[in-house]
Write a protein that holds these residues in place. Structure first.
Motif, PDB file in Angstrom:
ATOM      1  N   ARG A 148      41.964  -3.772  -3.739  1.00  0.00           N
ATOM      2  CA  ARG A 148      42.427  -3.069  -5.065  1.00  0.00           C
ATOM      3  C   ARG A 148      42.877  -1.519  -4.635  1.00  0.00           C
ATOM      4  N   ALA A 149      42.284  -0.889  -3.712  1.00  0.00           N
ATOM      5  CA  ALA A 149      42.773   0.207  -3.231  1.00  0.00           C
ATOM      6  C   ALA A 149      44.071   0.311  -2.786  1.00  0.00           C
ATOM      7  N   GLN A 150      44.415  -0.632  -1.887  1.00  0.00           N
ATOM      8  CA  GLN A 150      45.508  -0.873  -1.111  1.00  0.00           C
ATOM      9  C   GLN A 150      46.660  -1.253  -2.178  1.00  0.00           C
ATOM     10  N   GLY A 151      46.375  -1.989  -3.160  1.00  0.00           N
ATOM     11  CA  GLY A 151      47.452  -2.279  -4.241  1.00  0.00           C
ATOM     12  C   GLY A 151      47.710  -1.031  -5.437  1.00  0.00           C
ATOM     13  N   GLU A 152      46.639  -0.248  -5.364  1.00  0.00           N
ATOM     14  CA  GLU A 152      47.154   0.995  -6.090  1.00  0.00           C
ATOM     15  C   GLU A 152      47.864   1.809  -5.170  1.00  0.00           C
ATOM     16  N   LEU A 153      47.716   1.981  -3.868  1.00  0.00           N
ATOM     17  CA  LEU A 153      48.504   2.900  -3.137  1.00  0.00           C
ATOM     18  C   LEU A 153      50.007   2.257  -2.842  1.00  0.00           C
ATOM     19  N   GLU A 154      50.012   1.173  -2.868  1.00  0.00           N
ATOM     20  CA  GLU A 154      51.338   0.445  -2.851  1.00  0.00           C
ATOM     21  C   GLU A 154      52.300   0.537  -4.005  1.00  0.00           C
ATOM     22  N   LYS A 155      51.380   0.250  -5.271  1.00  0.00           N
ATOM     23  CA  LYS A 155      52.165   0.709  -6.520  1.00  0.00           C
ATOM     24  C   LYS A 155      52.597   2.060  -6.670  1.00  0.00           C
ATOM     25  N   ALA A 156      51.857   3.184  -6.333  1.00  0.00           N
ATOM     26  CA  ALA A 156      52.033   4.698  -6.291  1.00  0.00           C
ATOM     27  C   ALA A 156      53.271   4.782  -5.288  1.00  0.00           C
ATOM     28  N   ALA A 157      53.423   4.290  -4.304  1.00  0.00           N
ATOM     29  CA  ALA A 157      54.427   4.149  -3.321  1.00  0.00           C
ATOM     30  C   ALA A 157      55.492   3.778  -3.816  1.00  0.00           C
ATOM     31  N   ARG A 158      55.614   2.554  -4.628  1.00  0.00           N
ATOM     32  CA  ARG A 158      56.822   2.061  -5.217  1.00  0.00           C
ATOM     33  C   ARG A 158      57.474   3.073  -6.243  1.00  0.00           C
ATOM     34  N   ALA A 159      56.375   3.554  -7.074  1.00  0.00           N
ATOM     35  CA  ALA A 159      56.962   4.327  -8.032  1.00  0.00           C
ATOM     36  C   ALA A 159      57.288   5.663  -7.745  1.00  0.00           C
ATOM     37  N   GLN A 160      57.382   5.830  -6.416  1.00  0.00           N
ATOM     38  CA  GLN A 160      58.021   7.208  -5.890  1.00  0.00           C
ATOM     39  C   GLN A 160      59.303   6.831  -5.148  1.00  0.00           C
ATOM     40  N   GLY A 161      59.571   5.514  -5.340  1.00  0.00           N
ATOM     41  CA  GLY A 161      60.987   4.879  -4.595  1.00  0.00           C
ATOM     42  C   GLY A 161      60.767   4.351  -3.341  1.00  0.00           C
ATOM     43  N   PHE A 162      59.830   4.255  -2.435  1.00  0.00           N
ATOM     44  CA  PHE A 162      59.478   3.601  -1.236  1.00  0.00           C
ATOM     45  C   PHE A 162      59.940   2.029  -1.541  1.00  0.00           C
ATOM     46  N   LYS A 163      60.794   1.563  -0.762  1.00  0.00           N
ATOM     47  CA  LYS A 163      61.310   0.202  -0.787  1.00  0.00           C
ATOM     48  C   LYS A 163      60.455  -0.925   0.081  1.00  0.00           C
ATOM     49  N   HIS A 164      60.327  -0.271   1.356  1.00  0.00           N
ATOM     50  CA  HIS A 164      59.523  -1.023   2.631  1.00  0.00           C
ATOM     51  C   HIS A 164      58.287  -0.328   2.817  1.00  0.00           C
ATOM     52  N   ILE A 165      57.270  -1.107   2.308  1.00  0.00           N
ATOM     53  CA  ILE A 165      55.887  -0.499   2.508  1.00  0.00           C
ATOM     54  C   ILE A 165      55.020  -1.581   3.213  1.00  0.00           C
ATOM     55  N   ALA A 166      54.301  -1.036   4.486  1.00  0.00           N
ATOM     56  CA  ALA A 166      53.542  -2.065   5.232  1.00  0.00           C
ATOM     57  C   ALA A 166      52.383  -1.260   5.524  1.00  0.00           C
ATOM     58  N   PHE A 167      51.286  -1.952   5.601  1.00  0.00           N
ATOM     59  CA  PHE A 167      50.115  -1.479   5.970  1.00  0.00           C
ATOM     60  C   PHE A 167      49.416  -1.896   7.305  1.00  0.00           C
ATOM     61  N   GLN A 168      48.705  -1.170   7.740  1.00  0.00           N
ATOM     62  CA  GLN A 168      48.138  -1.538   9.353  1.00  0.00           C
ATOM     63  C   GLN A 168      46.527  -1.259   9.324  1.00  0.00           C
ATOM     64  N   PHE A 169      45.780  -2.112  10.090  1.00  0.00           N
ATOM     65  CA  PHE A 169      44.291  -2.070  10.155  1.00  0.00           C
ATOM     66  C   PHE A 169      44.212  -0.555  10.568  1.00  0.00           C
ATOM     67  N   GLU A 170      43.363   0.269  10.054  1.00  0.00           N
ATOM     68  CA  GLU A 170      43.038   1.485  10.320  1.00  0.00           C
ATOM     69  C   GLU A 170      42.740   1.663  11.909  1.00  0.00           C
ATOM     70  N   PRO A 171      41.872   0.804  12.518  1.00  0.00           N
ATOM     71  CA  PRO A 171      41.714   1.212  13.862  1.00  0.00           C
ATOM     72  C   PRO A 171      43.137   0.876  14.829  1.00  0.00           C
ATOM     73  N   ILE A 172      43.792   0.118  14.401  1.00  0.00           N
ATOM     74  CA  ILE A 172      45.131  -0.262  14.944  1.00  0.00           C
ATOM     75  C   ILE A 172      45.989   1.072  14.868  1.00  0.00           C
ATOM     76  N   ALA A 173      46.116   1.449  13.642  1.00  0.00           N
ATOM     77  CA  ALA A 173      46.934   2.576  13.386  1.00  0.00           C
ATOM     78  C   ALA A 173      46.612   3.857  14.135  1.00  0.00           C
ATOM     79  N   ALA A 174      45.236   3.947  13.979  1.00  0.00           N
ATOM     80  CA  ALA A 174      44.477   5.112  15.075  1.00  0.00           C
ATOM     81  C   ALA A 174      45.043   4.951  16.575  1.00  0.00           C
ATOM     82  N   ALA A 175      45.156   3.750  17.012  1.00  0.00           N
ATOM     83  CA  ALA A 175      45.434   3.482  18.511  1.00  0.00           C
ATOM     84  C   ALA A 175      47.123   3.626  18.753  1.00  0.00           C
ATOM     85  N   LEU A 176      47.851   3.577  17.652  1.00  0.00           N
ATOM     86  CA  LEU A 176      49.357   3.428  17.920  1.00  0.00           C
ATOM     87  C   LEU A 176      49.924   4.571  18.930  1.00  0.00           C
TER      88      LEU A 176
END
Length: 128
Positions: free
Chosen positions: A1-29
């Motif tokens: 649900r939280a991810q859906g809300e975050l994606e909705k907010a990003a789209r409302a701001q005009g972002f077209k390409h939105i991708a999510f990553q698992f938090e431990p992977i994001a921290a390791a990038l």
């Protein structure tokens, strides 16, 4: 649900390409960009109220993959985080230097602890 809300907010701001990553992977990038071969990395995420520990497989080859779920090999958390850890560290090592657990002048009791606890707790400092 939280991810859906975050994606909705990003789209409302005009972002077209939105991708999510698992938090431990994001921290390791960032670290993963510096490795020359496959490694296991311990990722520590100390938040305000929790600390999470993950063992993650990183490698130059895996860095190009979009599906990294299989690279999170272990994950566990505890309910003590950065804020809690800082408070406990401050109470144990800093507050005694400021008088915590010091007897009153008459020696009948210790100075009130609540002031020191508030001083060691960031959201309560303004009460001191």
């Amino acid at each position: 649900r939280a991810q859906g809300e975050l994606e909705k907010a990003a789209r409302a701001q005009g972002f077209k390409h939105i991708a999510f990553q698992f938090e431990p992977i994001a921290a390791a990038l960032d670290y993963e960009q510096k490795v020359a071969r496959e490694e296991l990395a311990l990722i520590v995420d100390m938040g305000g109220g929790t600390s999470d520990f993950s063992v993650v497989r990183v490698s130059p080859e895996r860095a190009r993959s979009t599906d990294r779920k299989g690279d999170i090999l272990a994950n566990r958390g505890i309910h003590i985080g950065g804020t809690d850890f800082d408070r406990l560290l401050s109470i144990a090592h800093v507050m005694p230097e400021l008088g915590y657990l010091t007897p009153t002048k008459d020696g009948k009791r210790n100075l009130p602890a609540s002031y020191f606890i508030d001083l060691a707790t960031w959201q309560r400092i303004n009460l001191v």
